[in-house]
Write a protein that holds these residues in place. Structure first.
Motif, PDB file in Angstrom:
ATOM      1  N   CYS A  44       0.839  -1.208   0.000  1.00  0.00           N
ATOM      2  CA  CYS A  44       0.000   0.000   0.000  1.00  0.00           C
ATOM      3  C   CYS A  44       0.872   1.256   0.000  1.00  0.00           C
ATOM      4  O   CYS A  44       1.675   1.472   0.906  1.00  0.00           O
ATOM      5  CB  CYS A  44      -0.923   0.003   1.219  1.00  0.00           C
ATOM      6  SG  CYS A  44      -1.826   1.577   1.340  1.00  0.00           S
TER       7      CYS A  44
ATOM      8  N   CYS B 143      -6.613   5.949   2.562  1.00  0.00           N
ATOM      9  CA  CYS B 143      -6.716   5.086   1.376  1.00  0.00           C
ATOM     10  C   CYS B 143      -7.214   5.895   0.199  1.00  0.00           C
ATOM     11  O   CYS B 143      -8.270   6.509   0.253  1.00  0.00           O
ATOM     12  CB  CYS B 143      -7.684   3.934   1.652  1.00  0.00           C
ATOM     13  SG  CYS B 143      -8.174   3.112   0.132  1.00  0.00           S
ATOM     14  N   LYS B 144      -6.409   5.916  -0.905  1.00  0.00           N
ATOM     15  CA  LYS B 144      -6.816   6.718  -2.061  1.00  0.00           C
ATOM     16  C   LYS B 144      -7.472   5.866  -3.143  1.00  0.00           C
ATOM     17  O   LYS B 144      -7.742   6.348  -4.235  1.00  0.00           O
ATOM     18  CB  LYS B 144      -5.622   7.481  -2.621  1.00  0.00           C
ATOM     19  CG  LYS B 144      -4.501   6.593  -3.148  1.00  0.00           C
ATOM     20  CD  LYS B 144      -3.297   7.424  -3.544  1.00  0.00           C
ATOM     21  CE  LYS B 144      -2.118   6.515  -3.882  1.00  0.00           C
ATOM     22  NZ  LYS B 144      -0.871   7.270  -3.991  1.00  0.00           N
ATOM     23  N   GLY B 145      -7.662   4.586  -2.850  1.00  0.00           N
ATOM     24  CA  GLY B 145      -8.435   3.738  -3.758  1.00  0.00           C
ATOM     25  C   GLY B 145      -7.698   3.267  -4.981  1.00  0.00           C
ATOM     26  O   GLY B 145      -8.296   2.990  -6.015  1.00  0.00           O
ATOM     27  N   CYS B 146      -6.369   3.130  -4.901  1.00  0.00           N
ATOM     28  CA  CYS B 146      -5.584   2.769  -6.080  1.00  0.00           C
ATOM     29  C   CYS B 146      -5.786   1.314  -6.508  1.00  0.00           C
ATOM     30  O   CYS B 146      -5.544   0.960  -7.650  1.00  0.00           O
ATOM     31  CB  CYS B 146      -4.098   3.031  -5.834  1.00  0.00           C
ATOM     32  SG  CYS B 146      -3.383   1.957  -4.567  1.00  0.00           S
ATOM     33  N   GLY B 147      -6.193   0.463  -5.583  1.00  0.00           N
ATOM     34  CA  GLY B 147      -6.479  -0.925  -5.934  1.00  0.00           C
ATOM     35  C   GLY B 147      -5.283  -1.858  -5.899  1.00  0.00           C
ATOM     36  O   GLY B 147      -5.400  -3.047  -6.235  1.00  0.00           O
TER      37      GLY B 147
ATOM     38  N   CYS C 166      -3.770  -3.087  -3.334  1.00  0.00           N
ATOM     39  CA  CYS C 166      -3.997  -4.132  -2.329  1.00  0.00           C
ATOM     40  C   CYS C 166      -4.837  -5.268  -2.903  1.00  0.00           C
ATOM     41  O   CYS C 166      -4.527  -6.451  -2.722  1.00  0.00           O
ATOM     42  CB  CYS C 166      -4.646  -3.558  -1.073  1.00  0.00           C
ATOM     43  SG  CYS C 166      -6.129  -2.606  -1.429  1.00  0.00           S
TER      44      CYS C 166
HETATM   45  S1  SF4 Z   1      -6.644   0.880  -2.396  1.00  0.00           S
HETATM   46 FE1  SF4 Z   1      -5.499  -0.490  -1.083  1.00  0.00          FE
HETATM   47  S2  SF4 Z   1      -3.353  -0.172  -1.698  1.00  0.00           S
HETATM   48 FE2  SF4 Z   1      -4.505   1.573  -2.514  1.00  0.00          FE
HETATM   49  S3  SF4 Z   1      -4.402   3.104  -0.927  1.00  0.00           S
HETATM   50 FE3  SF4 Z   1      -6.239   1.977  -0.485  1.00  0.00          FE
HETATM   51  S4  SF4 Z   1      -5.608   0.422   0.944  1.00  0.00           S
HETATM   52 FE4  SF4 Z   1      -3.755   1.219   0.034  1.00  0.00          FE
END
Ligand code: SF4
Ligand code: SF4
Lengths: 100, 392
Positions: free
Chosen positions: A56, A76-80, A82
């Protein structure tokens, strides 16, 4: 000089050299505001391999005693990343659209 | 103090040896190659404590210098021409982050056409990057200037470029006096950086993103720091004069007393012009010379006070602005004098591009021209390309 963040500083108040002269100021910026996709973690499926945690980019995977406890949506910026790194047999993280 | 024979490059390398910087990162380029080549010998022979970083380009050289300087080191490098052009991006980064790196530079023309000889288009093209610029007239001055520039840079956190003329100075052997190592070390003192990335007790973020909300404030603060360079330079130059007996003002006057006309020139040409001034003075002509040594920051008040008293001034520009309006020294000199009540008529002579030789007779002709301007009060030709075939 210690930086003030309660209001915009004028040019005479800034530390020389464009630097931020204290540590961990990024905690004050909620990068979670940008998110359009939300990772949803399933505690039942998780095998606690910690791959998501180490991958992450925003340190948004919460861990206690070497076990995942959830996702910090403030950062969490939602990049995916993880969800895609999570082993297919576990598939413990699902990305859903924020508006849902 | 001892007397030695050294080329401009050897003189600069020797100054670097006595400065003994923590880090030197460099990439060779004609005609500045020798500076770091000689310096790397000092490193190999254990005569300095410097960490020498051999890199694959000038962009990397200055980038490595930036890293070393952020870590709190005393840092130097050397380059010329295309090398400085390749450093261009990092010049701004070093200056913006207030890293007092010093470059021992040899002025050489920029391609195209490809050429390895002297003109000032390389440093003139970098004059907005936030570095102090000093143009040297001989090897003695090159040696002295690196030491003064380092002191000024570290006092103000503004990086500095000290330059000599390609081959004319870089490869010509001259007699000069050098200081003892201990004198140089005492003069520059221990470097106390304002910040250091190795200061683990006080972690900071260096070079972060800075958008519409703060970029302007940071630039304004940088401009303010830059405004303090001239005073710091003056102090360092005077202290150095006490130590060495050699004083280098930002703007040098030569036989200007009673002079009605003057040439305003930089680098080795200014020293050549002194010969012409001596000759013409013997003939009773009222001519003088003003040498432009510092061109960033601009010593505005000194230039106004010095040039303001002549009837006519010829600016000698060893580069062109490609603005169809002469060279950069001409443009900025006219700008500085615009508000002065007493100001000379100013003409421009763009000369010596790509190492084209400038003869004593060329300079004498410029004095003839400006005497005529002074006598008639009229400028016949504003911008002259001096010494180029096809033009008078
Ligand atoms: S989507 Fe997952 S990897 Fe991306 S920032 Fe959020 S928790 Fe971290
Ligand atoms: S990568 Fe998947 S299985 Fe591994 S700890 Fe994260 S959520 Fe659990």
């Amino acid at each position: 000089m210690s930086m003030k963040f309660d209001r915009p500083m004028n040019w005479k108040e800034l530390p020389a050299g464009c630097l931020i002269d204290e540590a961990a100021t990024s905690l004050r910026f909620k990068t979670g505001d940008w998110r359009s996709m939300r990772p949803v973690w399933n505690s039942e499926k998780c095998i606690h391999c910690l791959l998501c945690w180490i991958s992450c980019p925003d340190s948004a995977i919460k861990v206690e005693n070497e076990k995942i406890t959830g996702i910090d949506y403030n950062y969490c910026k939602g990049c995916g990343i993880c969800a895609s790194i999570c082993p297919p047999k576990a598939s413990a993280i699902e990305m859903i659209r924020e508006e849902k | 103090m001892k007397t030695v024979a050294k080329t401009g490059n050897e003189a600069m390398a020797y100054a670097m040896k006595q400065i003994n910087p923590d880090v030197v990162a460099a990439y060779p380029i004609t005609p500045a190659t020798e500076v770091v080549q000689i310096f790397s010998n000092y490193v190999a022979d254990g005569e300095v404590d410097t960490e020498f970083v051999a890199v694959e380009s000038e962009h990397s050289a200055l980038s490595a210098c930036v890293g070393a300087s952020i870590a709190g080191g005393r840092v130097m490098t050397s380059t010329s021409s295309q090398g400085l052009a390749l450093m261009h991006e990092i010049l701004y980064i070093a200056a913006g982050n207030r890293l007092p790196i010093v470059i021992a530079l040899v002025n050489r023309s920029l391609s195209a056409p490809i050429n390895i000889h002297c003109d000032h288009s390389d440093t003139m093209g970098s004059r907005e990057a936030g570095w102090m610029h000093l143009y040297c007239a001989n090897s003695q001055e090159a040696y002295d200037s690196l030491i003064i520039a380092l002191k000024t840079a570290e006092a103000t956190a503004v990086p500095a470029i000290v330059s000599t003329d390609a081959f004319i100075l870089s490869h010509a052997m001259e007699r000069l006096e050098v200081l003892e190592y201990s004198d140089v070390q005492n003069f520059i003192g221990e470097y106390k950086p304002r910040f250091s990335a190795l200061d683990l007790e006080n972690p900071k973020t260096y070079g972060p993103l800075d958008l519409q909300d703060y970029f302007f404030e940071h630039k304004r603060a940088q401009i303010d720091d830059f405004s303090k360079v001239l005073d710091a330079y003056d102090k360092a130059a005077k202290d150095y004069a006490e130590l060495s007996g050699r004083y280098y003002p930002a703007v040098e006057e030569y036989k200007t007393e009673g002079a009605e006309v003057a040439i305003f020139a930089a680098g080795s040409t200014a020293d050549t012009a002194k010969e012409v001034v001596d000759d013409l003075r013997e003939q009773g002509r009222k001519v003088g010379l003003v040498r432009m040594r510092m061109w960033r920051p601009l010593p505005v008040e000194q230039i106004k006070a010095t040039l303001g008293k002549f009837k006519a001034v010829a600016v000698m520009d060893r580069s062109d602005t490609m603005a169809d309006f002469g060279g950069p020294v001409f443009l900025e000199t006219r700008g500085m004098l615009y508000d002065s009540e007493e100001k000379p008529l100013i003409t421009d002579y763009v000369y010596g591009l790509g190492g084209r030789n400038i003869e004593l007779t060329d300079i004498a002709r410029v004095y003839d021209d400006i005497e005529q301007v002074a006598n008639t009060g009229k400028i016949e030709k504003l911008i002259t390309y001096l010494g180029v075939r096809g033009e008078k």
